[in-house]
Enzyme design. Structure first.
Site, PDB file in Angstrom:
ATOM      1  N   SER A  65      44.737 -43.882 -24.502  1.00  0.00           N
ATOM      2  CA  SER A  65      43.897 -44.586 -23.970  1.00  0.00           C
ATOM      3  C   SER A  65      43.476 -43.691 -22.059  1.00  0.00           C
ATOM      4  O   SER A  65      43.181 -42.919 -22.280  1.00  0.00           O
ATOM      5  CB  SER A  65      44.682 -45.977 -23.821  1.00  0.00           C
ATOM      6  N   ASP A 214      42.970 -48.485 -30.101  1.00  0.00           N
ATOM      7  CA  ASP A 214      43.668 -47.359 -28.746  1.00  0.00           C
ATOM      8  C   ASP A 214      45.574 -47.034 -29.241  1.00  0.00           C
ATOM      9  O   ASP A 214      45.995 -47.899 -29.726  1.00  0.00           O
ATOM     10  CB  ASP A 214      43.899 -48.586 -28.165  1.00  0.00           C
TER      11      ASP A 214
END
Length: 405
Positions: A65, A214
């Site tokens: 991320s 993510d």
């Protein structure tokens, strides 16, 4: 002092250790490890010259991320084939760009309207992030990074993690994706940013599709993923590691950086959660409890596992985890990108340097001091070991040999 003009880290075969840097996910809180990395790089520069960069010392840099974005910044080459960003520049990158990635409403009614948008789609459209990454790293592909990279993502069509690894990309062209696409994919946090679709080509010319969100949902702390990638290469007989055995963890030197977590008193409790409906689990006070639970559990379990292994091998000095568990209020948010909050997060990172080296206690949930001095002290020791390892490799490597990714 040595003046480094290009990425010159020799192969692990010429040294004693495999060096790994790992950076957690956490949205705007990526500014915290940014501060930590700025300090570490400054210590390396004291030892080896002002041109020293982290990519010159770590065999693998891994990030999930927001950590994946930092990884790209530290490893993507500029026009001089040096890292696109020095570690000290990461802080300013977050200060300048986060308010545009996560634009904030200036009044309470506007904020409430923004929260209601979550019922119709992602809170943010992601356009600025996408355009900025494509502008910064251009068409740079995974194989072009200045050291090995490992970035986890999650493919929602396959319902399984997809790991973009420099090692895997050498044998699988479909994983040699554009770094901007990888960065956009790994940072596409559900409810905050849209999922990302792109295509690559397999070796036979067929199309491979990626439907990514993510990577933090699979591995918010990617340290174990990075170690596993190296272990896999050792098992396959990769010539980079001719003298290592797959489970020889005592030869790994690991720095794992968290992005901060809320103080115990600020977290959820059973009395409140027992009354939540599905919307409360998905949206609660501007965050998502479900996402928080996945990412917190992932990070702490990896830390606990690796701490146990390195202690069992009596090489605990080879593993350094730096995390702050005292964030309160808006500081624990992943997207509250106001100027004041971002500056406060910088201060969190600076204060974290002065805090004692600690380890999470899974019974209490708190980080407890290990009597190893401050994080600043530990990073200075780490810088010395990284510099020594690099110098050893430079001496032992054949004349004219350079590392190839």
């Amino acid at each position: 002092m040595e003046n480094i003009s290009k990425s010159t880290l020799q192969l692990p075969a010429y040294g004693n250790l495999v060096t790994i840097l790992s950076i957690d996910g956490g949205g705007i809180r990526g500014i915290i490890p940014g501060v930590i990395l700025g300090f570490l790089e400054s210590e390396l520069q004291k030892l080896d010259g002002e041109d020293a960069r982290l990519a010159d010392y770590f065999d693998v840099i891994s990030g999930t991320s927001t950590g994946g974005l930092v990884t790209a910044m530290l490893t993507a080459p500029n026009e001089k084939n040096r890292p696109l960003y020095a570690a000290k520049d990461i802080k300013d990158f977050y200060l300048q760009n986060c308010p545009k990635i996560f634009p904030q409403e200036s009044n309470p009614l506007g904020q409430a309207e923004q929260e209601l948008k979550l019922l119709a789609g992602p809170k943010y459209d992601g356009k600025y992030l996408h355009n900025m990454l494509q502008e910064k790293v251009g068409k740079t592909k995974l194989h072009q990074t200045l050291t090995n990279v490992v970035i986890p993502t999650f493919d929602i069509k396959l319902l399984q993690p997809t790991i973009f690894s420099s090692y895997a990309a050498k044998n699988d062209p479909s994983l040699d994706a554009v770094l901007a696409d990888i960065g956009i994919g790994t940072s596409a946090a559900p409810t905050f940013l849209p999922a990302h679709y792109f295509e690559t080509k397999n070796s036979d010319g067929s199309v491979r599709q990626f439907n990514l969100i993510d990577g933090g949902l699979a591995a918010n702390n990617p340290t174990l993923v990075a170690i596993s990638q190296v272990t896999k290469e050792i098992s396959k007989g990769n010539a980079d590691f001719p003298s290592m055995k797959p489970m020889e963890y005592n030869r790994f030197l690991v720095l794992s950086l968290g992005t901060g977590t809320a103080k115990i008193e600020q977290k959820y409790d059973a009395d409140k959660a027992a009354k939540w409906n599905i919307l409360c689990w998905l949206i609660n006070g501007g965050s998502s409890p479900i996402v928080d639970i996945f990412t917190e559990a992932s990070s702490d379990m990896v830390d606990f596992h690796l701490s146990t292994i390195f202690q069992a091998l009596e090489t605990q000095d080879n593993y350094l985890r730096i995390q702050d568990d005292s964030l309160t209020g808006v500081l624990s948010s992943v997207d509250a990108a106001t100027e004041q909050n971002l500056e406060n997060l910088v201060q969190v990172g600076e204060k974290l340097l002065k805090k004692p080296v600690s380890r999470v206690n899974l019974q209490s949930g708190n980080y407890e001091p290990l009597n190893q001095g401050t994080n600043e002290d530990a990073l200075k020791r780490l810088a010395e070991r990284l510099s020594e390892e690099k110098r050893l490799r430079d001496v032992k490597a054949p004349t004219g040999h350079t590392k190839c990714n």
